[in-house]
Design a protein around this motif. Structure first.
Motif, mmCIF file in Angstrom:
data_model
loop_
_atom_site.group_PDB
_atom_site.id
_atom_site.type_symbol
_atom_site.label_atom_id
_atom_site.label_comp_id
_atom_site.label_asym_id
_atom_site.label_seq_id
_atom_site.Cartn_x
_atom_site.Cartn_y
_atom_site.Cartn_z
ATOM 1 N N SER A 1 1.744 -11.441 2.726
ATOM 2 C CA SER A 1 2.798 -12.386 2.331
ATOM 3 C C SER A 1 3.136 -11.995 0.853
ATOM 4 O O SER A 1 4.168 -12.669 0.338
ATOM 5 C CB SER A 1 2.460 -13.785 1.966
ATOM 6 N N ARG A 2 3.139 -10.860 0.510
ATOM 7 C CA ARG A 2 3.677 -10.502 -0.737
ATOM 8 C C ARG A 2 4.642 -9.142 -0.635
ATOM 9 O O ARG A 2 4.374 -8.108 -0.058
ATOM 10 C CB ARG A 2 2.555 -9.748 -1.773
ATOM 11 N N PRO A 3 5.843 -9.305 -1.177
ATOM 12 C CA PRO A 3 6.861 -8.387 -1.055
ATOM 13 C C PRO A 3 6.859 -7.027 -1.645
ATOM 14 O O PRO A 3 6.529 -7.602 -3.062
ATOM 15 C CB PRO A 3 8.479 -9.029 -1.134
ATOM 16 N N PHE A 4 7.250 -5.870 -1.652
ATOM 17 C CA PHE A 4 7.141 -4.986 -2.217
ATOM 18 C C PHE A 4 8.610 -4.347 -2.346
ATOM 19 O O PHE A 4 9.248 -4.217 -1.132
ATOM 20 C CB PHE A 4 5.995 -3.955 -1.845
ATOM 21 N N HIS A 5 8.967 -3.837 -3.300
ATOM 22 C CA HIS A 5 10.287 -3.218 -3.688
ATOM 23 C C HIS A 5 10.345 -2.012 -4.462
ATOM 24 O O HIS A 5 9.396 -1.765 -5.205
ATOM 25 C CB HIS A 5 11.066 -4.332 -4.588
ATOM 26 N N ALA A 6 10.979 -1.251 -4.318
ATOM 27 C CA ALA A 6 11.330 0.091 -4.783
ATOM 28 C C ALA A 6 11.896 -0.122 -6.249
ATOM 29 O O ALA A 6 12.440 -1.067 -6.614
ATOM 30 C CB ALA A 6 12.293 1.149 -4.062
ATOM 31 N N PHE A 7 11.476 0.798 -7.189
ATOM 32 C CA PHE A 7 12.110 0.662 -8.549
ATOM 33 C C PHE A 7 13.726 0.907 -8.400
ATOM 34 O O PHE A 7 14.152 1.694 -7.753
ATOM 35 C CB PHE A 7 11.539 1.797 -9.298
ATOM 36 N N PRO A 8 14.471 0.021 -9.089
ATOM 37 C CA PRO A 8 15.839 0.151 -8.957
ATOM 38 C C PRO A 8 16.336 1.743 -9.344
ATOM 39 O O PRO A 8 16.036 2.478 -10.099
ATOM 40 C CB PRO A 8 16.480 -0.717 -10.180
ATOM 41 N N SER A 9 17.514 1.937 -8.811
ATOM 42 C CA SER A 9 18.258 3.299 -8.877
ATOM 43 C C SER A 9 18.967 2.853 -10.175
ATOM 44 O O SER A 9 19.333 1.721 -10.598
ATOM 45 C CB SER A 9 19.092 3.464 -7.646
ATOM 46 N N LEU A 10 19.463 4.079 -10.603
ATOM 47 C CA LEU A 10 20.600 3.962 -11.664
ATOM 48 C C LEU A 10 21.781 3.063 -11.556
ATOM 49 O O LEU A 10 22.248 2.340 -12.299
ATOM 50 C CB LEU A 10 20.961 5.416 -12.322
ATOM 51 N N SER A 11 22.383 3.493 -10.432
ATOM 52 C CA SER A 11 23.484 2.661 -9.762
ATOM 53 C C SER A 11 23.438 1.283 -9.933
ATOM 54 O O SER A 11 24.245 0.412 -10.211
ATOM 55 C CB SER A 11 24.069 3.349 -8.520
ATOM 56 N N ALA A 12 22.107 0.724 -9.350
ATOM 57 C CA ALA A 12 21.884 -0.815 -9.358
ATOM 58 C C ALA A 12 21.678 -1.303 -10.983
ATOM 59 O O ALA A 12 21.970 -2.450 -10.943
ATOM 60 C CB ALA A 12 20.439 -0.812 -8.591
ATOM 61 N N LEU A 13 21.608 -0.527 -11.898
ATOM 62 C CA LEU A 13 21.418 -0.998 -13.113
ATOM 63 C C LEU A 13 22.675 -0.901 -14.104
ATOM 64 O O LEU A 13 22.716 -1.118 -15.237
ATOM 65 C CB LEU A 13 20.330 -0.484 -13.755
ATOM 66 N N ARG B 1 3.673 -7.944 7.890
ATOM 67 C CA ARG B 1 3.308 -9.185 6.985
ATOM 68 C C ARG B 1 2.153 -9.693 7.497
ATOM 69 O O ARG B 1 1.550 -10.329 6.643
ATOM 70 C CB ARG B 1 4.358 -9.881 6.785
ATOM 71 N N ASP B 2 1.852 -9.740 8.584
ATOM 72 C CA ASP B 2 0.676 -10.534 9.273
ATOM 73 C C ASP B 2 -0.531 -9.713 9.590
ATOM 74 O O ASP B 2 -1.559 -10.182 10.040
ATOM 75 C CB ASP B 2 1.150 -11.262 10.621
ATOM 76 N N ALA B 3 -0.338 -8.534 9.156
ATOM 77 C CA ALA B 3 -1.366 -7.445 9.558
ATOM 78 C C ALA B 3 -2.500 -7.507 8.569
ATOM 79 O O ALA B 3 -2.377 -8.082 7.581
ATOM 80 C CB ALA B 3 -0.991 -5.998 9.411
ATOM 81 N N PRO B 4 -3.843 -7.173 9.358
ATOM 82 C CA PRO B 4 -4.946 -7.266 8.204
ATOM 83 C C PRO B 4 -5.007 -6.193 7.101
ATOM 84 O O PRO B 4 -3.859 -5.362 7.212
ATOM 85 C CB PRO B 4 -6.228 -6.882 9.253
ATOM 86 N N SER B 5 -5.734 -6.310 6.276
ATOM 87 C CA SER B 5 -5.632 -5.430 5.106
ATOM 88 C C SER B 5 -5.635 -3.866 5.395
ATOM 89 O O SER B 5 -5.551 -3.274 4.142
ATOM 90 C CB SER B 5 -6.346 -5.999 3.883
ATOM 91 N N SER B 6 -6.394 -3.721 6.220
ATOM 92 C CA SER B 6 -6.946 -2.192 6.408
ATOM 93 C C SER B 6 -6.704 -1.657 7.850
ATOM 94 O O SER B 6 -6.833 -2.444 8.922
ATOM 95 C CB SER B 6 -7.824 -1.651 5.539
ATOM 96 N N CYS B 7 -6.622 -0.687 8.135
ATOM 97 C CA CYS B 7 -6.725 0.282 9.324
ATOM 98 C C CYS B 7 -7.382 1.448 9.058
ATOM 99 O O CYS B 7 -6.681 2.439 8.864
ATOM 100 C CB CYS B 7 -5.271 0.287 10.013
ATOM 101 N N PRO B 8 -8.862 1.538 9.055
ATOM 102 C CA PRO B 8 -9.415 2.667 8.479
ATOM 103 C C PRO B 8 -9.157 4.004 8.975
ATOM 104 O O PRO B 8 -9.034 5.101 8.369
ATOM 105 C CB PRO B 8 -10.885 2.142 8.742
ATOM 106 N N SER B 9 -8.774 3.877 10.335
ATOM 107 C CA SER B 9 -8.318 5.454 11.056
ATOM 108 C C SER B 9 -7.223 6.040 10.386
ATOM 109 O O SER B 9 -7.210 7.101 10.727
ATOM 110 C CB SER B 9 -8.304 5.177 12.458
ATOM 111 N N LEU B 10 -6.297 5.246 9.599
ATOM 112 C CA LEU B 10 -5.418 5.927 8.913
ATOM 113 C C LEU B 10 -5.501 6.206 7.405
ATOM 114 O O LEU B 10 -4.474 6.336 6.790
ATOM 115 C CB LEU B 10 -3.914 4.938 9.382
ATOM 116 N N TRP B 11 -6.682 6.138 6.899
ATOM 117 C CA TRP B 11 -6.642 6.545 5.598
ATOM 118 C C TRP B 11 -7.204 8.150 5.578
ATOM 119 O O TRP B 11 -7.765 8.673 6.666
ATOM 120 C CB TRP B 11 -8.165 5.781 5.104
#
Length: 325
Positions: free
Chosen positions: A177-189, A4-14
């Motif tokens: 600082s922005r959290p990302f979540h997977a789309f909910p599973s059917l069971s979760a809904l 979460r504290d990492a810079p926005s890019s790591c070009p060698s991994l693109w």
């Protein structure tokens, strides 16, 4: 350094895929109301969730560049001096995921030429909106996202889907600082309190449709059966989908809604279906555009929708500037 504290890019991994603008305009496709999981994280860069992973995409000339981030349970190790941020995934697999998602095997420029030859109005619009293609989305995410589009607009739908994922989806990682979540599973809904929780999140009457459709799918055709509708005959797929709570006749190869209805009446001068969107009107308007544009009529409609959307945004921006002045 934590993710979460990492810079926005790591070009060698693109990595990159060949993708000229005539075949895809990333900015147009991801902002045109097809998917609601992408945001422009920096000028020209789009970050979002795809296939249970967080990605950042950027188009540069004839190349589509991408990087995939690690999930939080993969953050322990670091390598090459780069913070634990980019996932060590098989490059062949990540390429395949993107090619499938954007349907890059479809030669879009050839389709544009065919639609333009058949339709002068399309030809006029298309010159300003090249590279608009239809996403091949996960069927569960696509279905529930579009249940939320009823009587709604893109910015509000995006916020609703974000709340849905935060409340019911698995947390994947946190970037800037922005959290990302997977789309909910059917069971979760399908939980007993799902509808009440959705109403508390501001879903209104759509809460009943989301939880009801989740239960109907879980108890009936299941996730696998929903996916298999991709290859089912159109009439069969439409019948099954329209039986789900909150899914109506808009589910067509050409998604006929009031917007498309007005395009048909005002731009093409066709008086179809009377003065309201009856079931007959849905069928007649869909048949008109399928006859005009051919087998991938829904793709051509996406181009016109994108053009109207951007025209509306430009008009709204001008009105806002006039108000401020």
């Amino acid at each position: 350094m934590k993710l979460r504290d990492a810079p926005s890019s790591c070009p060698s991994l693109w990595r990159c895929l060949p993708c000229p603008p005539a075949e895809m305009r990333l900015d147009l496709v991801l902002s045109s109301g097809q998917s609601f999981r992408w945001w422009e994280s920096s000028p020209g860069a789009w970050t979002g969730v795809l296939g249970g992973r967080v990605w950042t995409l950027r188009q540069d000339g004839d190349r589509l560049w991408y990087t995939v981030y690690r999930q939080e349970d993969e953050q322990e190790e670091e390598w090459d001096g780069c913070p634990a941020k980019a996932a060590k995934l098989d490059a062949t697999e990540t390429d395949r995921i993107l090619r499938d998602y954007f349907q890059l095997d479809v030669e879009l420029s050839a389709l544009y030429r065919g639609w333009g030859a058949a339709d002068p109005l399309f030809r006029k619009v298309a010159s300003d909106f090249p590279g608009v293609r239809v996403l091949r989305q996960d069927p569960v995410e696509c279905l529930f996202s579009f249940i939320c589009t009823s009587n709604n607009h893109i910015s509000r739908i995006t916020a609703m889907i974000e709340r849905l994922c935060q409340a019911f989806g698995r947390r994947l990682c946190c970037l800037d600082s922005r959290p990302f979540h997977a789309f909910p599973s059917l069971s979760a809904l399908t939980g007993a309190d799902a509808e009440a929780r959705l109403r508390a999140l501001g879903f209104g009457y759509r809460a009943k449709f989301v939880s009801g459709s989740a239960r109907a799918i879980a108890e009936g055709l299941g996730t696998e059966g929903l996916c298999q509708l991709r290859t089912a005959p159109y009439a069969e797929a439409r019948r099954v989908l329209c039986a789900l709570p909150g899914v109506g006749a808009k589910a067509e190869a050409v998604p006929v809604d009031t917007h498309v209805w007005h395009i048909a009446r005002q731009r093409y001068g066709v008086a179809l279906g009377g003065k309201s969107l009856t079931p007959r009107a849905y069928q007649e308007i869909g048949d008109f555009f399928r006859g005009l544009w051919g087998p991938r009529a829904g793709w051509a409609q996406a181009v016109l929708f994108c053009a109207d959307l951007h025209k509306g945004q430009k008009s709204a921006g001008s009105q806002h500037q006039a108000w401020e002045s």
